[in-house]
Design a protein around this motif. Structure first.
Motif, PDB file in Angstrom:
ATOM      1  N   LEU A 112     -30.156  38.646  -8.866  1.00  0.00           N
ATOM      2  CA  LEU A 112     -30.405  37.276  -8.780  1.00  0.00           C
ATOM      3  C   LEU A 112     -29.767  36.513 -10.662  1.00  0.00           C
ATOM      4  O   LEU A 112     -30.047  35.359 -10.882  1.00  0.00           O
ATOM      5  N   ASN A 113     -29.947  37.716 -11.267  1.00  0.00           N
ATOM      6  CA  ASN A 113     -29.418  36.649 -13.210  1.00  0.00           C
ATOM      7  C   ASN A 113     -27.830  36.662 -12.639  1.00  0.00           C
ATOM      8  O   ASN A 113     -28.091  35.604 -13.848  1.00  0.00           O
ATOM      9  N   SER A 114     -26.823  36.666 -12.483  1.00  0.00           N
ATOM     10  CA  SER A 114     -25.811  36.336 -12.213  1.00  0.00           C
ATOM     11  C   SER A 114     -25.791  34.995 -11.137  1.00  0.00           C
ATOM     12  O   SER A 114     -25.360  33.619 -11.605  1.00  0.00           O
ATOM     13  N   ILE A 115     -26.337  34.924 -10.262  1.00  0.00           N
ATOM     14  CA  ILE A 115     -27.242  33.402  -9.854  1.00  0.00           C
ATOM     15  C   ILE A 115     -27.777  32.777 -10.289  1.00  0.00           C
ATOM     16  O   ILE A 115     -27.157  31.260 -10.078  1.00  0.00           O
ATOM     17  N   ILE A 116     -28.775  32.919 -11.351  1.00  0.00           N
ATOM     18  CA  ILE A 116     -29.388  31.938 -11.577  1.00  0.00           C
ATOM     19  C   ILE A 116     -28.024  31.313 -13.079  1.00  0.00           C
ATOM     20  O   ILE A 116     -28.149  30.381 -13.011  1.00  0.00           O
ATOM     21  N   ARG A 117     -27.778  32.112 -13.973  1.00  0.00           N
ATOM     22  CA  ARG A 117     -26.273  31.544 -14.938  1.00  0.00           C
ATOM     23  C   ARG A 117     -25.552  30.784 -14.254  1.00  0.00           C
ATOM     24  O   ARG A 117     -25.272  29.664 -14.970  1.00  0.00           O
ATOM     25  N   LYS A 118     -25.458  30.945 -12.829  1.00  0.00           N
ATOM     26  CA  LYS A 118     -24.412  29.860 -12.791  1.00  0.00           C
ATOM     27  C   LYS A 118     -25.286  28.523 -11.660  1.00  0.00           C
ATOM     28  O   LYS A 118     -24.650  27.335 -11.761  1.00  0.00           O
ATOM     29  N   LEU A 119     -26.032  28.708 -11.189  1.00  0.00           N
ATOM     30  CA  LEU A 119     -26.897  27.576 -11.097  1.00  0.00           C
ATOM     31  C   LEU A 119     -27.188  26.159 -12.653  1.00  0.00           C
ATOM     32  O   LEU A 119     -27.419  25.890 -12.237  1.00  0.00           O
ATOM     33  N   LYS A 120     -28.108  27.198 -13.381  1.00  0.00           N
ATOM     34  CA  LYS A 120     -28.401  26.225 -14.634  1.00  0.00           C
ATOM     35  C   LYS A 120     -26.821  25.186 -15.775  1.00  0.00           C
ATOM     36  O   LYS A 120     -27.203  24.872 -16.610  1.00  0.00           O
ATOM     37  N   ASN A 121     -25.935  26.695 -14.953  1.00  0.00           N
ATOM     38  CA  ASN A 121     -24.141  25.735 -15.898  1.00  0.00           C
ATOM     39  C   ASN A 121     -23.264  25.048 -14.366  1.00  0.00           C
ATOM     40  O   ASN A 121     -22.266  25.866 -14.424  1.00  0.00           O
ATOM     41  N   GLN A 122     -23.941  23.829 -13.843  1.00  0.00           N
ATOM     42  CA  GLN A 122     -23.164  23.207 -12.849  1.00  0.00           C
ATOM     43  C   GLN A 122     -22.225  24.155 -12.111  1.00  0.00           C
ATOM     44  O   GLN A 122     -21.061  24.350 -11.293  1.00  0.00           O
ATOM     45  N   GLY A 123     -22.771  25.606 -11.665  1.00  0.00           N
ATOM     46  CA  GLY A 123     -21.314  26.464 -10.946  1.00  0.00           C
ATOM     47  C   GLY A 123     -20.155  27.295 -11.337  1.00  0.00           C
ATOM     48  O   GLY A 123     -19.638  28.660 -11.162  1.00  0.00           O
ATOM     49  N   ILE A 124     -20.608  27.157 -12.891  1.00  0.00           N
ATOM     50  CA  ILE A 124     -20.157  28.278 -13.268  1.00  0.00           C
ATOM     51  C   ILE A 124     -19.992  29.241 -14.085  1.00  0.00           C
ATOM     52  O   ILE A 124     -20.877  29.515 -14.531  1.00  0.00           O
ATOM     53  N   VAL A 125     -18.835  30.293 -14.464  1.00  0.00           N
ATOM     54  CA  VAL A 125     -19.295  31.532 -14.785  1.00  0.00           C
ATOM     55  C   VAL A 125     -18.629  31.086 -16.594  1.00  0.00           C
ATOM     56  O   VAL A 125     -17.483  30.973 -16.912  1.00  0.00           O
TER      57      VAL A 125
END
Length: 364
Positions: free
Chosen positions: A199-212
């Motif tokens: 979930l941490n990984s998903i949320i970090r992408k969700l908050k940043n336009q899907g970018i890693v």
């Protein structure tokens, strides 16, 4: 006559200096200070991950989104909470399902929670009001029985504990706020806590336009649909500075509560909501139930003592309108609840003055 404020942000010159140092680096966007704050928050709450975002509302929305909650799903929300809790559910396209609250705590009543669960229920959002924990043991037991995620709304409960465990760390995800009326603030902002790596990984992408990771906005790979909920270095530097005085702030809020409790507990017309100080629970704002609330409020305002009324129950609001028969406690409670002056700049004499005026009102 000095005005006694219900609340006001505690921002000083050291915050200004911290922000100025960040400005000089010429990188006000999300960056190293945001990352440093996330590590600090994880250490404070003893969780694996904290993700800073633009607001407490965004924190709830992103948490629900990471759980794939969508149109047609239902999320259970207490009837007594700020509308942002239910609005975040609506942002996902899901339906907020309201439940009544306990008359003793004004938090979600676990005794009626189970009756509101359906095959469409995908999450439960307990709200910890004023730093007072919901009955997490019973709520977690129900969630495990039905295999439903818990997303805690701990916007008002940063660093408050329930039975020696930090609120916001019981469920799958916890959501916090840095808005202007919180114990530490960057004006707006918030964060999510979780021990779940996925979930941490998903949320970090969700908050940043899907970018890693960091992007220059050019030829960037977008791994999923995302949004812009980044939390800036500028905001993070202010919160990092305020965390240095966190123990003093907590101590002050505990003292406010203890004075109110000791001076008002024997008044038959009022009931100060209880906090288990010994086990780490403490109030962001001290709240109480009182008779003749409107007259009392008018009396205090004339004497330059500012209080805040509780929210209208969500079931009475246009967008969440629901039959009132299921909300016996919230209907009765919210007509009689007030938040007492709890601003961090207030001293013991200020709180004693409030108590004296409340006692005088009821004597008359």
């Amino acid at each position: 006559m000095k005005k006694i404020s219900w609340w006001e942000p505690l921002i000083d010159n050291s915050d200004v200096k911290a922000a100025a140092r960040t400005v000089k680096l010429n990188y006000p966007n999300e960056g190293i200070f945001t990352q440093k704050l996330e590590k600090k928050l994880s250490s404070l709450l003893r969780v694996k991950h904290c993700i800073c975002v633009t607001s407490g509302t965004a924190a709830i929305f992103l948490s629900l989104k990471s759980l794939n909650i969508k149109e047609g799903d239902e999320v259970i929300v207490p009837d007594v909470t700020f509308a942002a809790t239910a609005n975040a559910v609506d942002l996902c396209g899901a339906k907020p399902v309201l439940v009544d609250v306990s008359s003793d705590t004004a938090t979600m009543d676990p005794n009626v929670l189970e009756k509101r669960i359906s095959s469409k229920t995908k999450a439960i959002i307990p709200v910890h009001i004023s730093g007072r924990g919901a009955d997490m043991e019973k709520i977690l037991k129900i969630s495990r029985k039905y295999k439903i995620h818990i997303v805690e709304d701990a916007a008002e409960a940063f660093m408050s504990k329930h039975k020696k465990k930090y609120l916001g760390t019981f469920g799958t995800l916890g959501c916090f706020s840095f808005s202007a009326n919180k114990i530490i603030t960057s004006g707006q902002g918030g964060f999510i806590s979780t021990n779940n790596d996925k979930l941490n990984s998903i949320i970090r992408k969700l908050k940043n336009q899907g970018i890693v990771g960091k992007s220059d906005g050019g030829q960037t790979i977008h791994h999923m649909t995302g949004y812009n909920f980044k939390y800036t270095n500028l905001q993070a530097s202010i919160v990092l500075n305020q965390i240095k005085s966190l123990k003093k702030r907590i101590s002050r809020l505990k003292k406010h509560y203890e004075i109110y409790r000791d001076n008002l507990d024997n008044l038959p017309e009022v009931k100060v909501f209880k906090f288990n100080i010994k086990e780490g629970e403490f109030p962001l704002w001290t709240d109480f139930r009182c008779e003749n609330r409107e007259k009392l409020l008018s009396y205090l305002i004339k004497r330059k003592i500012d209080c805040r009324k509780f929210w209208y129950p969500l079931h009475t609001q246009k967008q969440f309108k629901t039959n009132s028969k299921n909300f016996k406690n919230s209907k009765k409670l919210c007509r009689n609840l007030l938040w007492l002056p709890s601003a961090l700049r207030l001293n013991n004499n200020d709180i004693l003055k409030v108590c004296k005026n409340i006692r005088n009102f009821y004597k008359k």
